[in-house]
Write a protein that holds these residues in place. Structure first.
Motif, PDB file in Angstrom:
ATOM      1  N   ASN A 129      32.016  -5.027  21.956  1.00 37.69           N
ATOM      2  CA  ASN A 129      31.492  -6.385  21.875  1.00 37.69           C
ATOM      3  C   ASN A 129      30.003  -6.445  21.579  1.00 37.69           C
ATOM      4  O   ASN A 129      29.571  -7.112  20.649  1.00 37.69           O
ATOM      5  CB  ASN A 129      31.803  -7.106  23.190  1.00 37.69           C
ATOM      6  CG  ASN A 129      31.468  -8.569  23.179  1.00 37.69           C
ATOM      7  OD1 ASN A 129      30.304  -8.949  23.191  1.00 37.69           O
ATOM      8  ND2 ASN A 129      32.490  -9.407  23.157  1.00 37.69           N
ATOM      9  N   ASP A 130      29.200  -5.763  22.399  1.00 36.11           N
ATOM     10  CA  ASP A 130      27.751  -5.787  22.201  1.00 36.11           C
ATOM     11  C   ASP A 130      27.208  -4.388  22.435  1.00 36.11           C
ATOM     12  O   ASP A 130      27.831  -3.570  23.126  1.00 36.11           O
ATOM     13  CB  ASP A 130      27.085  -6.801  23.124  1.00 36.11           C
ATOM     14  CG  ASP A 130      25.773  -7.330  22.550  1.00 36.11           C
ATOM     15  OD1 ASP A 130      25.337  -6.832  21.489  1.00 36.11           O
ATOM     16  OD2 ASP A 130      25.181  -8.234  23.160  1.00 36.11           O
ATOM     17  N   VAL A 131      26.007  -4.115  21.885  1.00 37.73           N
ATOM     18  CA  VAL A 131      25.517  -2.746  21.837  1.00 37.73           C
ATOM     19  C   VAL A 131      23.999  -2.730  21.879  1.00 37.73           C
ATOM     20  O   VAL A 131      23.338  -3.620  21.330  1.00 37.73           O
ATOM     21  CB  VAL A 131      26.041  -2.040  20.556  1.00 37.73           C
ATOM     22  CG1 VAL A 131      25.599  -2.778  19.292  1.00 37.73           C
ATOM     23  CG2 VAL A 131      25.634  -0.578  20.506  1.00 37.73           C
ATOM     24  N   VAL A 132      23.449  -1.717  22.564  1.00 34.18           N
ATOM     25  CA  VAL A 132      22.006  -1.473  22.578  1.00 34.18           C
ATOM     26  C   VAL A 132      21.778   0.023  22.407  1.00 34.18           C
ATOM     27  O   VAL A 132      22.665   0.831  22.691  1.00 34.18           O
ATOM     28  CB  VAL A 132      21.329  -1.959  23.882  1.00 34.18           C
ATOM     29  CG1 VAL A 132      21.307  -3.474  23.956  1.00 34.18           C
ATOM     30  CG2 VAL A 132      22.015  -1.362  25.108  1.00 34.18           C
ATOM     31  N   VAL A 133      20.589   0.373  21.951  1.00 34.87           N
ATOM     32  CA  VAL A 133      20.227   1.775  21.745  1.00 34.87           C
ATOM     33  C   VAL A 133      19.013   2.098  22.597  1.00 34.87           C
ATOM     34  O   VAL A 133      18.032   1.348  22.612  1.00 34.87           O
ATOM     35  CB  VAL A 133      19.943   2.071  20.262  1.00 34.87           C
ATOM     36  CG1 VAL A 133      19.407   3.490  20.079  1.00 34.87           C
ATOM     37  CG2 VAL A 133      21.208   1.879  19.429  1.00 34.87           C
TER      38      VAL A 133
END
Length: 309
Positions: A130-134
């Protein structure tokens, strides 16, 4: 025609509602620019500083759209797009995307090729990332609720194979681990400025929880905030560590101690948000059918490829 800007798809009042004196210094344009409208459920805005453009997902229409900051023109970036939802950029500025339809997380290389970062855990297919961060170490963290397999509207109807809706981490070497398994429907996520904390929304519980980060593991998970209008979806931080969260009535802004400081009221339910512009003081909002923006006195926290605060 070069130099001719497309007309805006309208404007709307930018209503700032102060609920705490510490919100007094936050303000911005008196009107929201509606950059584009005509989506079914728009999500996942991500800004390219190098290209000066914004990308976002129109999930049911299975496309990624692109708005050019210099010309205000909108075009199709990718179609079909695997019913993409959330996007971010990695430490090299490459696009990282969550694909509902393909049940995977991918990276778009500089040459345009697609690399699959995650598609199964322990031999079983993911639900619908659904959602992503690095993180600055290159690791990719994403949520995996089941919205894309609940029906054919945002993906393809299917079964949960992983035993629930969880949060995962892709290590720089490609290894996939589960980092949180006690959510109902994990959704948006964002690191604190020093990456010692990870904020994660649970859209079914209408909460934000906060975890301590120790390398590739999480601990804690205490309640940070409860949504007073609708649910939380996407979240982002500014350079002061304040948490900006999407909600039914707009954007709710929280102090790092969890106090609701104020709101930016928006005429459509906001799904997600991101910062952009040369100074990262332009707030972009995806909201049901439309994309909005306005300039503010706050500046967005830098992304993984940007300089530290």
């Amino acid at each position: 025609m070069t130099g001719i800007l497309e007309p805006l798809a309208g404007t709307a009042p930018a209503v700032w509602e102060k609920l705490d004196d510490r919100f007094a210094g936050i303000r911005g344009d008196s009107r929201l620019e509606r950059l584009w409208t005509g989506g079914r459920w728009v999500e996942g805005p991500v800004y390219s500083a190098a290209g000066r453009y914004l990308l976002w997902s129109d999930i049911p229409n299975d496309r990624i759209l692109r708005w050019d900051e210099t010309s205000y023109q909108v075009s199709v970036f990718r179609n079909p797009a695997g019913n993409t939802n959330g996007h971010t950029r990695d430490t090299e500025g490459r696009l990282v995307s969550c694909e509902h339809g393909n049940r995977r997380v991918t990276r778009t290389e500089h040459h345009g090729g697609i690399t699959v970062l995650a598609h199964e855990y322990d031999g079983k297919r993911l639900n619908s990332p659904n959602d992503v961060v690095v993180k600055r170490d290159g690791s990719v963290w994403f949520t995996d609720p089941a919205y894309g397999i609940d029906s054919d509207y945002e993906g393809y109807k299917g079964e949960i194979e992983t035993g629930g809706c969880h949060v995962y981490r892709v290590a720089p070497d490609g290894a996939l681990t589960r980092v949180a398994d006690d959510f109902n429907r994990p959704n948006g996520l964002a690191f604190s400025l020093d990456e010692s904390l990870l904020y994660i929304t649970d859209s079914e519980e209408a909460t934000i929880r906060v975890f301590s980060v120790d390398g590739g593991t999480l601990s804690g998970g205490e309640l940070f905030a409860e949504c007073g209008n609708g649910i939380f979806d996407g979240i982002r931080l500014d350079t002061q560590g304040r948490v900006w969260a999407s909600a039914a009535d707009g954007v709710h802004v929280y102090h790092s101690d969890g106090t609701l400081l104020g709101k930016l009221l928006v005429p459509e339910t906001v799904s997600n948000l991101t910062w952009g512009g040369p100074k990262r003081n332009r707030l972009f909002l995806t909201a049901t059918t439309s994309v909005y923006s306005l300039f503010t006195t706050a500046n967005g926290a830098p992304e993984a490829y940007g300089p530290r605060v």
